[in-house]
Design a protein around this motif. Structure first.
Motif, mmCIF file in Angstrom:
data_model
loop_
_atom_site.group_PDB
_atom_site.id
_atom_site.type_symbol
_atom_site.label_atom_id
_atom_site.label_comp_id
_atom_site.label_asym_id
_atom_site.label_seq_id
_atom_site.Cartn_x
_atom_site.Cartn_y
_atom_site.Cartn_z
ATOM 1 N N VAL A 125 -2.616 1.199 -8.531
ATOM 2 C CA VAL A 125 -1.762 0.708 -7.451
ATOM 3 C C VAL A 125 -0.428 0.259 -8.050
ATOM 4 O O VAL A 125 -0.400 -0.653 -8.889
ATOM 5 N N PRO A 126 0.673 0.897 -7.641
ATOM 6 C CA PRO A 126 1.971 0.551 -8.229
ATOM 7 C C PRO A 126 2.585 -0.711 -7.622
ATOM 8 O O PRO A 126 2.306 -1.061 -6.480
ATOM 9 N N ALA A 127 3.422 -1.363 -8.399
ATOM 10 C CA ALA A 127 4.141 -2.545 -7.920
ATOM 11 C C ALA A 127 5.366 -2.146 -7.105
ATOM 12 O O ALA A 127 5.951 -2.977 -6.420
ATOM 13 N N ASP A 128 5.737 -0.869 -7.174
ATOM 14 C CA ASP A 128 6.907 -0.384 -6.435
ATOM 15 C C ASP A 128 6.505 0.681 -5.412
ATOM 16 O O ASP A 128 7.231 1.623 -5.161
ATOM 17 N N GLY A 150 1.349 -5.398 -4.149
ATOM 18 C CA GLY A 150 0.403 -4.324 -3.894
ATOM 19 C C GLY A 150 0.671 -3.626 -2.579
ATOM 20 O O GLY A 150 1.790 -3.646 -2.078
ATOM 21 N N ASP A 193 -4.322 -4.814 -4.817
ATOM 22 C CA ASP A 193 -3.356 -5.498 -5.672
ATOM 23 C C ASP A 193 -2.642 -4.557 -6.629
ATOM 24 O O ASP A 193 -3.250 -3.623 -7.180
ATOM 25 N N ALA A 194 -1.355 -4.810 -6.831
ATOM 26 C CA ALA A 194 -0.567 -4.031 -7.790
ATOM 27 C C ALA A 194 -1.239 -4.105 -9.154
ATOM 28 O O ALA A 194 -1.696 -5.164 -9.577
#
Length: 151
Positions: free
Chosen positions: A37-40, A48, A96-97
């Protein structure tokens, strides 16, 4: 099950629209993919993505299964359509990221007409975060189907 490799050889999604990172294993009726899961994320923020994104993780996993089958026949992967989902249950409000998710799909039905039903789940470690049944359609000629106006 074998581990077929790079996801982009099996699905048409590219750039920010490719949400699944890699295929871990693929068999006759099952596939397992991985998502970091990327933060961006396009549909999220630094913390997330909302749990409803799980439906698209599942759909892209099914697309990879179909693409793997096409490659095995010596064909290019084609475009398919997510028709709907039944009983999507998320046991978390968000993914979640940085989380490393495993997305599993099992083909319960695949008709000669291209209609299919898959039982899917998203797992983090040993915890099941989301489950659903998704319906898909893969027409024999996606371009002709889209041009016909039936889509």
């Amino acid at each position: 099950m074998n581990a077929p490799g790079d996801i982009e050889q099996f699905i048409p999604h590219r750039g920010m629209m490719r949400l699944v990172d890699r295929v871990l294993a693929c068999g006759e009726e099952d596939i397992v993919t991985e998502v970091r899961v990327p933060a961006d994320a396009l549909f999220g923020d630094a913390s997330g993505v909302p749990a409803w994104m799980g439906v698209e993780y599942m759909a892209q996993t099914v697309a990879a299964w179909a693409g793997h089958r096409a490659r095995a026949r010596g064909e290019e992967p084609s475009i398919g359509f997510l028709l709907g989902t039944r009983r999507y249950q998320a046991h978390t409000p968000r993914f979640d990221a940085g989380a490393l998710l495993r997305v599993e799909a099992h083909c319960e039905l695949m008709g000669d007409n291209g209609l299919g039903m898959f039982a899917c789940r998203i797992v983090l470690g040993e915890a099941v975060l989301a489950t659903a049944n998704i319906s898909v359609f893969e027409p024999p000629d996606a371009a002709a189907y889209l041009e016909s106006g039936e889509a």
